[in-house]
Write an enzyme that holds these catalytic residues in place. Structure first.
Site, PDB file in Angstrom:
ATOM      1  N   LYS A  57      81.272  37.591 -48.076  1.00 22.63           N
ATOM      2  CA  LYS A  57      82.193  38.728 -48.078  1.00 22.63           C
ATOM      3  C   LYS A  57      81.880  39.694 -49.207  1.00 22.63           C
ATOM      4  O   LYS A  57      81.838  40.904 -49.010  1.00 22.63           O
ATOM      5  CB  LYS A  57      83.640  38.236 -48.261  1.00 22.63           C
ATOM      6  CG  LYS A  57      84.154  37.405 -47.130  1.00 22.63           C
ATOM      7  CD  LYS A  57      85.603  37.021 -47.362  1.00 22.63           C
ATOM      8  CE  LYS A  57      85.815  36.155 -48.585  1.00 22.63           C
ATOM      9  NZ  LYS A  57      85.179  34.840 -48.484  1.00 22.63           N
ATOM     10  N   THR A  58      81.696  39.122 -50.363  1.00 23.04           N
ATOM     11  CA  THR A  58      81.458  39.986 -51.504  1.00 23.04           C
ATOM     12  C   THR A  58      80.103  40.681 -51.354  1.00 23.04           C
ATOM     13  O   THR A  58      79.931  41.832 -51.741  1.00 23.04           O
ATOM     14  CB  THR A  58      81.522  39.179 -52.805  1.00 23.04           C
ATOM     15  OG1 THR A  58      82.758  38.481 -52.816  1.00 23.04           O
ATOM     16  CG2 THR A  58      81.455  40.085 -54.000  1.00 23.04           C
ATOM     17  N   ASP A 110      88.424  43.844 -52.947  1.00 26.39           N
ATOM     18  CA  ASP A 110      87.958  42.458 -52.843  1.00 26.39           C
ATOM     19  C   ASP A 110      89.163  41.519 -52.996  1.00 26.39           C
ATOM     20  O   ASP A 110      90.170  41.887 -53.584  1.00 26.39           O
ATOM     21  CB  ASP A 110      86.947  42.183 -53.966  1.00 26.39           C
ATOM     22  CG  ASP A 110      86.083  40.957 -53.664  1.00 26.39           C
ATOM     23  OD1 ASP A 110      86.203  40.392 -52.558  1.00 26.39           O
ATOM     24  OD2 ASP A 110      85.283  40.575 -54.539  1.00 26.39           O
ATOM     25  N   GLU A 111      89.050  40.323 -52.502  1.00 25.80           N
ATOM     26  CA  GLU A 111      90.110  39.307 -52.641  1.00 25.80           C
ATOM     27  C   GLU A 111      91.466  39.865 -52.227  1.00 25.80           C
ATOM     28  O   GLU A 111      92.474  39.679 -52.927  1.00 25.80           O
ATOM     29  CB  GLU A 111      90.184  38.796 -54.097  1.00 25.80           C
ATOM     30  CG  GLU A 111      88.875  38.337 -54.678  1.00 25.80           C
ATOM     31  CD  GLU A 111      88.496  36.915 -54.283  1.00 25.80           C
ATOM     32  OE1 GLU A 111      89.107  36.369 -53.333  1.00 25.80           O
ATOM     33  OE2 GLU A 111      87.574  36.374 -54.898  1.00 25.80           O
ATOM     34  N   GLN A 166      92.048  31.175 -49.565  1.00 27.58           N
ATOM     35  CA  GLN A 166      91.824  31.209 -51.007  1.00 27.58           C
ATOM     36  C   GLN A 166      92.916  31.979 -51.727  1.00 27.58           C
ATOM     37  O   GLN A 166      92.728  32.455 -52.842  1.00 27.58           O
ATOM     38  CB  GLN A 166      90.462  31.818 -51.319  1.00 27.58           C
ATOM     39  CG  GLN A 166      89.306  30.957 -50.854  1.00 27.58           C
ATOM     40  CD  GLN A 166      87.970  31.510 -51.309  1.00 27.58           C
ATOM     41  OE1 GLN A 166      87.658  31.560 -52.479  1.00 27.58           O
ATOM     42  NE2 GLN A 166      87.167  31.959 -50.356  1.00 27.58           N
ATOM     43  N   ARG A 207      83.073  26.217 -54.793  1.00 24.75           N
ATOM     44  CA  ARG A 207      82.241  26.885 -55.801  1.00 24.75           C
ATOM     45  C   ARG A 207      80.881  26.218 -55.901  1.00 24.75           C
ATOM     46  O   ARG A 207      79.931  26.787 -56.418  1.00 24.75           O
ATOM     47  CB  ARG A 207      82.885  26.843 -57.198  1.00 24.75           C
ATOM     48  CG  ARG A 207      84.205  27.555 -57.368  1.00 24.75           C
ATOM     49  CD  ARG A 207      84.190  28.936 -56.811  1.00 24.75           C
ATOM     50  NE  ARG A 207      84.676  28.940 -55.432  1.00 24.75           N
ATOM     51  CZ  ARG A 207      84.506  29.941 -54.582  1.00 24.75           C
ATOM     52  NH1 ARG A 207      83.858  31.013 -54.946  1.00 24.75           N
ATOM     53  NH2 ARG A 207      84.976  29.873 -53.342  1.00 24.75           N
TER      54      ARG A 207
HETATM   55  N1  LIG Z   1      73.082  36.911 -44.988  1.00 27.06           N
HETATM   56  C1  LIG Z   1      72.854  36.163 -46.052  1.00 27.06           C
HETATM   57  N2  LIG Z   1      71.664  35.601 -46.252  1.00 27.06           N
HETATM   58  C2  LIG Z   1      71.438  34.821 -47.335  1.00 27.06           C
HETATM   59  N3  LIG Z   1      72.321  34.536 -48.260  1.00 27.06           N
HETATM   60  C3  LIG Z   1      73.542  35.058 -48.135  1.00 27.06           C
HETATM   61  C4  LIG Z   1      73.874  35.897 -47.037  1.00 27.06           C
HETATM   62  N4  LIG Z   1      75.152  36.262 -47.182  1.00 27.06           N
HETATM   63  C5  LIG Z   1      75.598  35.689 -48.312  1.00 27.06           C
HETATM   64  N5  LIG Z   1      74.640  34.960 -48.886  1.00 27.06           N
HETATM   65  C6  LIG Z   1      74.780  34.162 -50.129  1.00 27.06           C
HETATM   66  O1  LIG Z   1      75.868  33.293 -49.975  1.00 27.06           O
HETATM   67  C7  LIG Z   1      76.569  33.138 -51.209  1.00 27.06           C
HETATM   68  C8  LIG Z   1      78.010  33.497 -51.052  1.00 27.06           C
HETATM   69  O2  LIG Z   1      78.159  34.865 -50.833  1.00 27.06           O
HETATM   70  P1  LIG Z   1      79.412  35.655 -51.353  1.00 27.06           P
HETATM   71  O3  LIG Z   1      79.668  35.308 -52.735  1.00 27.06           O
HETATM   72  O4  LIG Z   1      79.272  37.077 -51.004  1.00 27.06           O
HETATM   73  O5  LIG Z   1      80.514  34.990 -50.446  1.00 27.06           O
HETATM   74  P2  LIG Z   1      82.051  35.207 -50.448  1.00 27.06           P
HETATM   75  O6  LIG Z   1      82.440  35.211 -49.039  1.00 27.06           O
HETATM   76  O7  LIG Z   1      82.435  36.363 -51.264  1.00 27.06           O
HETATM   77  O8  LIG Z   1      82.507  33.882 -51.105  1.00 27.06           O
HETATM   78  P3  LIG Z   1      83.880  33.506 -51.789  1.00 27.06           P
HETATM   79  O9  LIG Z   1      84.956  33.797 -50.802  1.00 27.06           O
HETATM   80  O10 LIG Z   1      83.750  32.049 -52.020  1.00 27.06           O
HETATM   81  O11 LIG Z   1      83.975  34.291 -53.004  1.00 27.06           O
HETATM   82  C9  LIG Z   1      75.861  34.020 -52.200  1.00 27.06           C
HETATM   83  O12 LIG Z   1      74.975  33.257 -52.950  1.00 27.06           O
HETATM   84  C10 LIG Z   1      75.108  34.998 -51.317  1.00 27.06           C
HETATM   85  O13 LIG Z   1      73.947  35.437 -51.948  1.00 27.06           O
END
Ligand SMILES: Nc1ncnc2c1ncn2[C@@H]1O[C@H](COP(=O)(O)OP(=O)(O)OP(=O)(O)O)[C@@H](O)[C@H]1O
Length: 878
Positions: free
Chosen positions: A139-140, A324-325, A355, A715
DNA sequence: AACTAGGAGTTTTTT
DNA sequence: ACTCCTAGTT
């Protein structure tokens, strides 16, 4: 502060041809360079933006061949936000797709690998967009890529607003975006809700009741102010806890309830008091030219919604709003977002209802769940693939969160290998727990960098044992959050002077500053000063600031001669400092105050003077490198000092002397949200601690705790260890606890059979003999809620036997012998003892162990007393 | 006015 | 354990 960085790191690797960023040295070194590079900018507002960019580029070139000077790294503001797991852990993922050409020229951010759903979200055009997806689904990454893409497509960074929930997240996002577009994001509005609000209020100061230089009151200031206000309204702060009032008022503000609305809803005794105090408190804040935390949101919403033209102005100014969040937004934040995006509807929010862990702060999950209905025509993207964790970890996470009933079902999958099972480790106590973790890290150190390890915990207090263990074994660590150093008394005292400089109406700062160092002014004189202020103001008129009244304090006003002199000299000192300041630099102002009021000397004379001085010099360092770019805006004419102070209040800056080298990260679960680490230790999995009993009192508390557990589990990228302790010192007393119920919720097939950490020290439970002495019910009814809770089941047989010395003790007793313990403890609640002076009594409570042990005893003749066991000469009463 | 001891309330999480 | 506040002392 540590924040997830690996994504960015990966993103960088994604493009071998990405502008100047290729061949970067490790992250920390880059930041080190930034320190020196950006230092130029500080205090030199005349520099044109273009020049600034050149500076940065220059630095970047310097990275290519040079290593930074060690020690140069302190306090570059973003440096702190860099994610500890940068480097190795991040590098294990395959590089993302290579872009066709260096993106800096083409404006293409698609070199960042995105799956089709992610790309859909990134490339979504105008209109509301919701990315609702689980942990680690990217997401981020989407949010960041989207921001970068908008900028690359030519949108001025100034026309983008990105809001996050914590400061760390804000700093990280800026870093990530800069990483993606390969240049500065200067002018981009990015920050927490509170910092964005503060900025709006500064710019819009003419439309408000405050000046641009308003002070932001933290909780402590608010409580002090409330105490004053309560007194002036006729309530006794001893009868009604100012803290509780503050809580109510805060809740009201976050629900956008002003004094009038609150009054009409008063429902109990306390709220009637609040209804009276709240309006007076607001008036007082206004008089002091101050806002409390919650006012920032409240006032901003009011401004946006009710003052003509304001909303349109910001609507026109920001072409896109990103949040975000989003699941953690409360009502005020929601309304703020809504108002900001109302003009164009270009609002992109991302979040995960699983979360949501800020319910206690008024966050409302419905904000995200109802987004679709709320923002008509919203495009919704769901992401289901987790890119972060191994199969085992993800399975555990899925199993955990599925226990929550109030939840929309959602299941993540991963293509990663199953990986190692997670492990659950039982420890004797928190020291054993910490020792186990640190030995684990020490053993793995050769294989992984320390930045890849994180220790997560529910409460800040838990960090201490880990800290000690790491120190003992020479493992560098950094603590994220915790008690910030600017909350220390001496730092607050010094800052009070600065606050007064900037905002003379800030009575809270005046009272603090005037009271330290001692200058012959006591409570009585200050009271008189207040009388004078009241006498000077007509009915309905605002009182003059105390600092101003102090300038003309005279003996004839009923103030002792010495006190009057002290007050006048204090006021003169301030005036002198103000006059002597040529610029508005924070550091300069600090120096002037310290010199004019002899603060350093005063500190040095105090008890731990050296430590305190040390802290103040850290404050100097922080002021020195304070940069305004994150808060800078063409429309914002605030001075560096003003911005510095506001940053301090918002906790957005300053930090303990952490460094950017290799170190284990220690962080609370709340702070860890959004981050990732290859190896995670999650400590304190004990019933009562996690889930935390206090938190479970609230409705939905257990589910929120479970979401927090879910956050913790997710995490971890590669390895996860959960630990719990049978015994723990909590709030000054020993406690025993059962393993967390969360442990029972883990799917067995992904959990390594339980380990037990090797014993350290000796916790011994004694039973058998003397059972008859055990007080009925295990404790004294009056003695708090504490009890030793030694159910018969807990003490099988003769436990660890009698003490090493062969002595046996009373029943239900816990004995803890560390290496230095010389006084084996034979006391437990309920035991009857005789004191040489006070006579007979019964033990109510035991604090501490060994030499330090003290007991509270209810003596028959003299009542309750606390005595030190080692010196008291207690004997058993038999 | 300044200092000190004792007591009371907290010790969730954050802006 | 810890901080902050109050009340009593110096
Ligand atoms: N399409 C993709 N290909 C490879 N790696 C990815 C891809 N999308 C995300 N990632 C990796 O997955 C991990 C999680 O991504 P991110 O932090 O954006 O997730 P998030 O949804 O924000 O997580 P959270 O909700 O736990 O904060 C990161 O290390 C990111 O680099």
């Amino acid at each position: 502060m540590g924040v997830r960085e690996s994504d960015q790191e990966r993103d960088r690797r994604a493009g071998p041809g990405w502008g100047p960023d290729r061949d970067l040295p490790p992250r920390s070194e880059r930041s080190a360079f930034r320190v020196s590079g950006t230092r130029h900018r500080t205090g030199d507002p005349s520099r044109a933006p273009g020049q600034d960019l050149q500076h940065r580029r220059h630095d970047q070139e310097a990275w290519l061949g040079r290593r930074p000077v060690p020690g140069a790294a302190h306090h570059r503001r973003h440096a702190r936000w860099l994610h500890p797991s940068r480097g190795l852990g991040a590098g294990r993922e395959l590089p993302d797709r290579t872009p066709a050409s260096p993106s800096r020229e083409t404006g293409d951010v698609r070199g960042l690998r995105l799956n089709p759903e992610q790309r859909d979200a990134v490339e979504h055009g105008e209109g509301p967009l919701l990315v609702l997806a689980g942990a680690g689904s990217g997401k981020t990454r989407v949010l960041t890529a989207r921001a970068a893409r908008l900028i690359e497509q030519g949108l001025e960074p100034t026309r983008l607003l990105a809001v996050t929930f914590t400061n760390k997240a804000a700093g990280e996002m800026r870093e990530r975006i800069e990483g993606l577009i390969g240049r500065s994001t200067r002018g981009l509005w990015i920050g927490t809700f509170h910092s964005v609000a503060a900025r709006v209020l500064r710019i819009e100061a003419p439309n408000t009741s405050r000046t641009r230089a308003f002070t932001i009151y933290d909780e402590d200031d608010s409580i002090r102010t409330l105490r004053d206000v309560m007194e002036s309204v006729g309530y006794d702060p001893r009868r009604w806890a100012p803290r509780a009032l503050r809580g109510r008022i805060s809740g009201a503000k976050n629900a956008l309830m002003g004094p009038a609305e609150y009054e009409s809803e008063a429902f109990d005794l306390l709220s009637e008091v609040v209804a009276k105090v709240y309006p007076a408190y607001q008036r007082e804040l206004e008089r002091r030219n101050a806002y409390d935390f919650d006012d920032l949101l409240f006032e901003t919403v009011r401004l946006l919604e009710t003052v003509d033209g304001v909303r349109d102005r910001y609507g026109a100014r920001f072409a896109h709003v990103l949040v975000d969040e989003y699941q953690d937004t409360n009502h005020a934040q929601y309304r703020m977002v809504k108002a900001l995006a109302s003009k164009h509807g270009n609002l992109c929010v991302v979040g995960d209802d699983d979360q949501a862990v800020y319910g206690w702060r008024g966050a409302d999950i419905r904000n995200i769940l109802d987004f679709e209905a709320d923002f008509h025509g919203a495009h919704v993207v769901r992401l289901e693939r987790n890119y972060r964790s191994t199969g085992s970890i993800l399975e555990v996470a899925n199993a955990v969160i599925s226990r929550n009933l109030a939840r929309k079902p959602k299941r993540l999958h991963t293509e990663r290998e199953t990986g190692d099972p997670i492990e659950v480790v039982r420890c004797d106590d928190e020291r054993a727990e910490a020792a186990w973790v640190s030995s684990r890290i020490a053993a793995d150190r050769s294989a992984r960098g320390l930045n890849e390890f994180a220790v997560l915990y529910r409460t800040n207090a838990q960090s201490r044992a880990f800290e000690e263990a790491f120190r003992r074994s020479g493992i560098p660590y950094r603590i994220v959050g915790g008690v910030p150093f600017y909350e220390r008394r001496e730092v607050k005292d010094v800052i009070a002077y600065l606050r007064l400089l900037v905002n003379p109406a800030d009575d809270a700062a005046f009272l603090r500053a005037v009271g330290w160092p001692r200058r012959g002014v006591g409570a009585k004189s200050l009271e008189r000063l207040g009388d004078l202020a009241r006498a000077g103001a007509g009915a309905g008129e605002a009182l003059e600031p105390l600092a101003a009244v102090a300038a003309r304090a005279r003996h004839e006003d009923g103030i002792p001669r010495a006190a009057a002199r002290g007050l006048r000299r204090f006021a003169e000192g301030l005036a002198d400092v103000r006059a002597s300041l040529s610029g508005c630099g924070a550091r300069e102002a600090l120096e002037a105050c310290v010199a004019a009021f002899g603060l350093a000397t005063a500190l040095a004379e105090e008890e731990d003077g050296a430590d305190r001085l040390e802290n103040v010099s850290e404050l100097f360092a922080a002021a020195e490198v304070f940069e305004r770019d994150d808060v800078e805006d063409p429309d914002d004419e605030s001075t560096d000092l003003e911005l510095f102070l506001q940053s301090v209040s918002l906790r957005s800056d300053l930090d303990e002397a952490d460094f950017d080298g290799e170190a284990v990260t220690m962080i609370t679960l709340h702070n860890a949200k959004g981050l990732e680490f290859p190896v995670v230790f999650l400590g304190g999995l004990e019933e009562g601690l996690f889930p935390l009993s206090r938190a479970m009192e609230a409705p939905g508390g257990l589910e929120e705790e479970r979401r927090l557990f879910y956050v913790g589990v997710t995490r971890a990228m590669d390895r996860l260890s959960l630990t719990y302790a049978d015994h723990r010192w909590r709030a000054g007393m020993a406690s025993r606890s059962a393993p967390s119920s969360f442990i029972d919720e883990l799917p067995e097939e992904h959990v390594l059979p339980q380990l037990a950490a090797p014993r350290r020290g000796r916790w011994r439970a004694r039973d058998a003999r003397g059972t008859a002495r055990r007080p009925p019910g295990g404790g004294e009814p009056g003695s708090r809620s504490f009890s030793w809770q030694r159910g018969p089941d807990r003490v099988p047989g003769r436990a660890a036997g009698s003490g090493a010395d062969g002595r046996s003790g009373p029943p239900g007793e816990l004995e803890y012998d560390y290496e230095d313990s010389q006084v084996p403890l034979s006391l437990a609640p309920g035991v009857r003892v005789v004191h040489p002076r006070f006579g007979a009594g019964e033990v109510l409570q035991v604090y501490g162990f060994g030499k330090e042990a003290r007991v509270e005893i209810a003596f028959e003749k003299v009542g309750r007393k606390k005595v030190v066991v080692a010196y008291a000469g207690l004997r058993p009463d038999c």
